[in-house]
Design an enzyme around this catalytic site. Sequence first.
Site, PDB file in Angstrom:
ATOM      1  N   LYS A 111      53.545 -12.594 -39.819  1.00 17.69           N
ATOM      2  CA  LYS A 111      53.959 -13.736 -38.996  1.00 17.69           C
ATOM      3  C   LYS A 111      55.457 -13.713 -38.727  1.00 17.69           C
ATOM      4  O   LYS A 111      55.892 -14.006 -37.616  1.00 17.69           O
ATOM      5  CB  LYS A 111      53.572 -15.057 -39.670  1.00 17.69           C
ATOM      6  N   LYS A 193      40.157  -9.393 -37.116  1.00 17.08           N
ATOM      7  CA  LYS A 193      39.464 -10.441 -37.857  1.00 17.08           C
ATOM      8  C   LYS A 193      39.206 -11.626 -36.927  1.00 17.08           C
ATOM      9  O   LYS A 193      40.054 -11.938 -36.094  1.00 17.08           O
ATOM     10  CB  LYS A 193      40.409 -10.861 -39.005  1.00 17.08           C
ATOM     11  N   LYS A 196      41.237 -18.112 -35.231  1.00 19.77           N
ATOM     12  CA  LYS A 196      41.500 -19.169 -34.263  1.00 19.77           C
ATOM     13  C   LYS A 196      42.583 -18.743 -33.286  1.00 19.77           C
ATOM     14  O   LYS A 196      42.505 -18.965 -32.090  1.00 19.77           O
ATOM     15  CB  LYS A 196      41.960 -20.432 -35.007  1.00 19.77           C
TER      16      LYS A 196
HETATM   17  P1  TYM Z   1      42.462 -20.516 -43.012  1.00 24.67           P
HETATM   18  O1  TYM Z   1      42.572 -21.889 -42.459  1.00 24.67           O
HETATM   19  O2  TYM Z   1      43.053 -19.402 -42.225  1.00 24.67           O
HETATM   20  O3  TYM Z   1      40.943 -20.146 -43.259  1.00 24.67           O
HETATM   21  C1  TYM Z   1      40.052 -20.970 -44.019  1.00 24.67           C
HETATM   22  C2  TYM Z   1      39.116 -20.100 -44.839  1.00 24.67           C
HETATM   23  O4  TYM Z   1      38.339 -19.254 -43.996  1.00 24.67           O
HETATM   24  C3  TYM Z   1      38.465 -17.898 -44.387  1.00 24.67           C
HETATM   25  N1  TYM Z   1      38.416 -17.070 -43.168  1.00 24.67           N
HETATM   26  C4  TYM Z   1      37.586 -16.032 -42.996  1.00 24.67           C
HETATM   27  N2  TYM Z   1      36.657 -15.484 -43.798  1.00 24.67           N
HETATM   28  C5  TYM Z   1      35.971 -14.425 -43.321  1.00 24.67           C
HETATM   29  N3  TYM Z   1      36.191 -13.873 -42.094  1.00 24.67           N
HETATM   30  C6  TYM Z   1      37.120 -14.402 -41.260  1.00 24.67           C
HETATM   31  N4  TYM Z   1      37.304 -13.869 -40.046  1.00 24.67           N
HETATM   32  C7  TYM Z   1      37.865 -15.524 -41.698  1.00 24.67           C
HETATM   33  N5  TYM Z   1      38.855 -16.281 -41.141  1.00 24.67           N
HETATM   34  C8  TYM Z   1      39.170 -17.218 -42.054  1.00 24.67           C
HETATM   35  C9  TYM Z   1      39.833 -17.817 -45.066  1.00 24.67           C
HETATM   36  O5  TYM Z   1      39.921 -16.724 -45.944  1.00 24.67           O
HETATM   37  C10 TYM Z   1      39.878 -19.155 -45.785  1.00 24.67           C
HETATM   38  O6  TYM Z   1      39.196 -19.084 -47.016  1.00 24.67           O
HETATM   39  N6  TYM Z   1      46.077 -20.363 -46.514  1.00 24.67           N
HETATM   40  C11 TYM Z   1      44.723 -20.830 -46.227  1.00 24.67           C
HETATM   41  C12 TYM Z   1      44.552 -22.316 -46.421  1.00 24.67           C
HETATM   42  C13 TYM Z   1      44.913 -22.841 -47.765  1.00 24.67           C
HETATM   43  C14 TYM Z   1      44.177 -22.670 -48.971  1.00 24.67           C
HETATM   44  C15 TYM Z   1      44.881 -23.398 -49.953  1.00 24.67           C
HETATM   45  C16 TYM Z   1      43.040 -21.948 -49.292  1.00 24.67           C
HETATM   46  C17 TYM Z   1      45.982 -23.637 -48.068  1.00 24.67           C
HETATM   47  N7  TYM Z   1      45.970 -23.982 -49.388  1.00 24.67           N
HETATM   48  C18 TYM Z   1      44.445 -23.422 -51.298  1.00 24.67           C
HETATM   49  C19 TYM Z   1      42.594 -21.993 -50.630  1.00 24.67           C
HETATM   50  C20 TYM Z   1      43.295 -22.712 -51.600  1.00 24.67           C
HETATM   51  C21 TYM Z   1      44.379 -20.496 -44.785  1.00 24.67           C
HETATM   52  O7  TYM Z   1      45.251 -20.366 -43.956  1.00 24.67           O
HETATM   53  O8  TYM Z   1      43.031 -20.472 -44.511  1.00 24.67           O
END
Ligand code: TYM
Length: 331
Positions: A111, A193, A196
């Site tokens: 990023k 991947k 969004k």
């Molecule tokens: P985020 O919002 O990008 O995604 C939410 C969850 O979805 C999973 N994910 C995927 N899994 C499989 N294939 C994909 N293409 C895919 N895209 C997204 C992500 O691995 C995630 O589990 N940093 C985190 C949010 C966060 C968080 C936390 C997670 C903040 N604090 C504490 C766990 C614990 C994030 O940006 O997820």
Amino acid sequence: MDRVFSGIQPTGELHIGNWLGAVKNWVELQDRYECLYCAVDLHVLTVKYDPATLAERTREMLVSLMAAGLDPERSIIFAQSHVPEHTRLMWFFTNVTGIGELERMTQFKDKSQRMERVPAGLLMYPVLQAADILLYRANKVPVGEDQVQHLELSRDVARAWNAEFAPDEPYFPEPQPLLTPAKRIMGLDGEAKMSKSLGNTIGIFETPEQIWDKLKPAKTDPARKTKKDPGTPELCNLYTLHQHFSPAETVTAVADKCRSAGWGCLECKRVLADTVTAQLAPIRERGEALRADRSGVDRAIARGAERARALAVDTMRGVERRMGFLPVIQG
Ligand code: TYM
């Protein structure tokens, strides 16, 4: 007792990548553990965002989670910004975390490369994530593969803080990731991947027509140029989606028809569109019902914040005592 925490950024609608990789598992874990699930609106601040839509997106993400099957009676479902202790604990943690470790995070490197001026918050992003989890002393974190490195950092933070402030008896657990077989769902472009920000997604609330419009042009086995060429299902991104959405006998049929060139990709996509639509239909229906009950959703969100806050305040009491702060003494 084991405690589960996970979070999702309210940066757009919930898509089938998040759903398969994480949220579907969150739903199942509700039966076995005490679970907290959070729309992490504070994390959104690390990239350019629109303040005019943040509240609605956060609300919409919480609605999506409930529509996907998270039950606000059984689990604690809430918005991160409703519990101020997240950022307070994060500040404490920034002082036991090395800048070098943060600079090595893959997501930070990706990023920050695309930015002219890198906000300090982006570097601190995983420290806030560690605070999210450890504020509830959760030891299990269901996520997709892209979050595994952030979880390693959460364990480092827990270990460093324990070593400094609770050397005799660890106060924080070292949280472990819970991955599913769908830990990395590729986008419909077959190149990156599903994400969004890349616009290569299918949203969980999309209509059958929208699902078909997206699947029709989606990438398949690149070596299969015409309908008459036999394909290799293992090289086709849509075959992976069949494995997650279609019944076992359909998956076998799809593989046979692909290998023998009995079906063209379009026929295979038709079947996939039907199974995706069928699996998402109850979620879409629940979504509509929840949107029609705005005050019911608001109450559930407020109650989630209250329950999360009670746990957070309790953890912080133990943290502040161990860190040596002056307690408030009522006269
Ligand atoms: P985020 O919002 O990008 O995604 C939410 C969850 O979805 C999973 N994910 C995927 N899994 C499989 N294939 C994909 N293409 C895919 N895209 C997204 C992500 O691995 C995630 O589990 N940093 C985190 C949010 C966060 C968080 C936390 C997670 C903040 N604090 C504490 C766990 C614990 C994030 O940006 O997820």
